[in-house]
Design a protein around this motif. Structure first.
Motif, mmCIF file in Angstrom:
data_model
loop_
_atom_site.group_PDB
_atom_site.id
_atom_site.type_symbol
_atom_site.label_atom_id
_atom_site.label_comp_id
_atom_site.label_asym_id
_atom_site.label_seq_id
_atom_site.Cartn_x
_atom_site.Cartn_y
_atom_site.Cartn_z
ATOM 1 N N GLU A 1 35.876 41.139 63.842
ATOM 2 C CA GLU A 1 35.736 41.371 62.411
ATOM 3 C C GLU A 1 37.108 41.553 61.776
ATOM 4 O OE1 GLU A 1 31.412 43.565 62.074
ATOM 5 O OE2 GLU A 1 33.200 44.817 62.200
ATOM 6 N N TYR A 2 37.219 41.107 60.531
ATOM 7 C CA TYR A 2 38.459 41.203 59.772
ATOM 8 C C TYR A 2 38.220 42.075 58.545
ATOM 9 C CZ TYR A 2 39.857 37.295 62.664
ATOM 10 O OH TYR A 2 40.152 36.501 63.742
ATOM 11 N N SER A 3 39.199 42.904 58.236
ATOM 12 C CA SER A 3 39.127 43.742 57.048
ATOM 13 C C SER A 3 40.532 43.933 56.500
ATOM 14 C CB SER A 3 38.488 45.090 57.381
ATOM 15 O OG SER A 3 39.264 45.762 58.363
ATOM 16 N N LEU A 4 40.601 44.378 55.251
ATOM 17 C CA LEU A 4 41.896 44.638 54.632
ATOM 18 C C LEU A 4 42.456 45.970 55.117
ATOM 19 C CD1 LEU A 4 41.300 43.640 50.906
ATOM 20 C CD2 LEU A 4 42.521 42.349 52.658
ATOM 21 N N THR A 5 43.741 46.005 55.339
ATOM 22 C CA THR A 5 44.430 47.265 55.600
ATOM 23 C C THR A 5 44.762 47.884 54.244
ATOM 24 O OG1 THR A 5 46.609 46.257 55.529
ATOM 25 C CG2 THR A 5 45.495 46.314 57.691
ATOM 26 N N GLU A 6 45.287 49.079 54.254
ATOM 27 C CA GLU A 6 45.729 49.724 53.014
ATOM 28 C C GLU A 6 46.786 48.864 52.317
ATOM 29 O OE1 GLU A 6 47.994 53.816 51.904
ATOM 30 O OE2 GLU A 6 46.352 53.977 53.358
ATOM 31 N N HIS A 7 47.663 48.265 53.123
ATOM 32 C CA HIS A 7 48.709 47.390 52.594
ATOM 33 C C HIS A 7 48.090 46.146 51.944
ATOM 34 C CE1 HIS A 7 52.849 46.144 52.290
ATOM 35 N NE2 HIS A 7 52.682 45.080 53.051
ATOM 36 N N GLY A 8 47.048 45.598 52.548
ATOM 37 C CA GLY A 8 46.339 44.449 51.983
ATOM 38 C C GLY A 8 45.625 44.800 50.688
ATOM 39 N N VAL A 9 45.037 45.991 50.642
ATOM 40 C CA VAL A 9 44.361 46.453 49.427
ATOM 41 C C VAL A 9 45.368 46.569 48.287
ATOM 42 C CG1 VAL A 9 43.168 48.419 48.367
ATOM 43 C CG2 VAL A 9 42.469 47.609 50.634
ATOM 44 N N SER A 10 46.550 47.114 48.586
ATOM 45 C CA SER A 10 47.560 47.276 47.533
ATOM 46 C C SER A 10 48.086 45.915 47.054
ATOM 47 C CB SER A 10 48.710 48.169 47.999
ATOM 48 O OG SER A 10 49.495 47.532 48.979
ATOM 49 N N LEU A 11 48.216 44.952 47.954
ATOM 50 C CA LEU A 11 48.649 43.614 47.542
ATOM 51 C C LEU A 11 47.579 42.963 46.677
ATOM 52 C CD1 LEU A 11 50.526 41.203 47.505
ATOM 53 C CD2 LEU A 11 49.611 40.531 49.737
ATOM 54 N N ASN A 12 46.322 43.127 47.057
ATOM 55 C CA ASN A 12 45.229 42.552 46.272
ATOM 56 C C ASN A 12 45.213 43.144 44.869
ATOM 57 O OD1 ASN A 12 43.273 40.543 46.674
ATOM 58 N ND2 ASN A 12 41.675 42.071 46.499
ATOM 59 N N ALA A 13 45.476 44.441 44.756
ATOM 60 C CA ALA A 13 45.537 45.084 43.442
ATOM 61 C C ALA A 13 46.668 44.474 42.613
ATOM 62 C CB ALA A 13 45.725 46.587 43.594
ATOM 63 N N ALA A 14 47.786 44.199 43.255
ATOM 64 C CA ALA A 14 48.921 43.592 42.556
ATOM 65 C C ALA A 14 48.587 42.182 42.089
ATOM 66 C CB ALA A 14 50.153 43.574 43.462
ATOM 67 N N LEU A 15 47.741 41.474 42.811
ATOM 68 C CA LEU A 15 47.370 40.104 42.451
ATOM 69 C C LEU A 15 46.310 40.047 41.354
ATOM 70 C CD1 LEU A 15 47.232 38.476 46.003
ATOM 71 C CD2 LEU A 15 48.956 38.078 44.219
ATOM 72 N N GLU A 16 45.697 41.184 41.031
ATOM 73 C CA GLU A 16 44.616 41.201 40.036
ATOM 74 C C GLU A 16 45.067 40.655 38.683
ATOM 75 O OE1 GLU A 16 41.130 41.460 38.033
ATOM 76 O OE2 GLU A 16 41.396 41.597 40.202
ATOM 77 N N SER A 17 46.249 41.040 38.211
ATOM 78 C CA SER A 17 46.693 40.530 36.911
ATOM 79 C C SER A 17 46.923 39.015 36.960
ATOM 80 C CB SER A 17 47.949 41.261 36.422
ATOM 81 O OG SER A 17 49.001 41.106 37.339
ATOM 82 N N LEU A 18 47.326 38.501 38.101
ATOM 83 C CA LEU A 18 47.471 37.051 38.256
ATOM 84 C C LEU A 18 46.090 36.375 38.185
ATOM 85 C CD1 LEU A 18 49.452 34.722 38.766
ATOM 86 C CD2 LEU A 18 49.135 35.113 41.216
ATOM 87 N N ALA A 19 45.078 37.020 38.761
ATOM 88 C CA ALA A 19 43.718 36.481 38.706
ATOM 89 C C ALA A 19 43.201 36.455 37.269
ATOM 90 C CB ALA A 19 42.786 37.319 39.587
ATOM 91 N N VAL A 20 43.497 37.497 36.501
ATOM 92 C CA VAL A 20 43.100 37.527 35.095
ATOM 93 C C VAL A 20 43.758 36.364 34.353
ATOM 94 C CG1 VAL A 20 43.315 38.831 32.929
ATOM 95 C CG2 VAL A 20 42.632 40.004 35.038
ATOM 96 N N TRP A 21 45.046 36.174 34.585
ATOM 97 C CA TRP A 21 45.769 35.069 33.961
ATOM 98 C C TRP A 21 45.129 33.729 34.343
ATOM 99 C CZ3 TRP A 21 48.362 30.681 35.375
ATOM 100 C CH2 TRP A 21 49.199 30.099 34.414
ATOM 101 N N GLY A 22 44.770 33.588 35.607
ATOM 102 C CA GLY A 22 44.157 32.345 36.086
ATOM 103 C C GLY A 22 42.805 32.083 35.456
ATOM 104 N N ARG A 23 41.983 33.132 35.302
ATOM 105 C CA ARG A 23 40.679 32.956 34.649
ATOM 106 C C ARG A 23 40.860 32.517 33.193
ATOM 107 N NH1 ARG A 23 39.411 37.415 38.024
ATOM 108 N NH2 ARG A 23 39.903 38.922 36.392
ATOM 109 N N GLU A 24 41.846 33.108 32.517
ATOM 110 C CA GLU A 24 42.133 32.708 31.135
ATOM 111 C C GLU A 24 42.592 31.251 31.081
ATOM 112 O OE1 GLU A 24 44.977 35.646 29.874
ATOM 113 O OE2 GLU A 24 43.418 37.187 29.627
ATOM 114 N N ARG A 25 43.372 30.836 32.072
ATOM 115 C CA ARG A 25 43.828 29.442 32.117
ATOM 116 C C ARG A 25 42.657 28.495 32.323
ATOM 117 N NH1 ARG A 25 47.319 25.475 32.743
ATOM 118 N NH2 ARG A 25 47.202 24.043 34.491
ATOM 119 N N ILE A 26 41.740 28.853 33.213
ATOM 120 C CA ILE A 26 40.555 28.023 33.455
ATOM 121 C C ILE A 26 39.810 27.802 32.145
ATOM 122 C CG2 ILE A 26 38.245 28.025 34.511
ATOM 123 C CD1 ILE A 26 39.565 29.414 36.962
#
Length: 120
Positions: free
Chosen positions: A82-107
């Motif tokens: 099984e694969y899961s996010l580490t704390e470090h992965g969770v923090s990176l995903n949080a940092a990518l959230e604003s990029l995801a918002v930008w991408g949804r707006e672009r779509i």
């Protein structure tokens, strides 16, 4: 200290971050694990249409080495991993959230099609 592509030197913080998330599938793997929690390999593959087994294995190994993903192997037959996010992965995903918002707006702005994935 010896340097490699994964240890810098880096020009800036974006450079260091992109070193970790470079590759088409890494950010999508992060998001899949964020959205669905712990996943087995086959579940990840189903959640990422178009990824090859080889590429998924390669990216998961790199992400484990980078401390983003935890790989848990259970001593059972047949093998269970099984694969899961580490704390470090969770923090990176949080940092990518604003990029995801930008991408949804672009779509929406460009009227692009959005792929819908069936979740088993």
């Amino acid at each position: 200290m010896a340097t490699s592509a994964r240890q810098g030197p880096y020009f800036c913080g974006i450079d260091a971050a992109m070193d970790v998330v470079s590759g088409k599938w890494k950010s999508l793997i992060l998001w899949e694990l964020h959205e669905h929690g712990t996943r087995r390999f086959a579940e990840l593959r189903r959640g990422l249409p178009g990824v090859s087994e080889k590429m998924l294995v390669q990216h998961l190994r790199e992400m484990e080495e980078d401390g983003l993903v935890d790989r848990e192997v259970y001593p059972v037959v047949p093998p269970k991993v099984e694969y899961s996010l580490t704390e470090h992965g969770v923090s990176l995903n949080a940092a990518l959230e604003s990029l995801a918002v930008w991408g949804r707006e672009r779509i929406e702005r460009i009227g692009a099609d959005k792929i819908t994935v069936e979740v088993a």
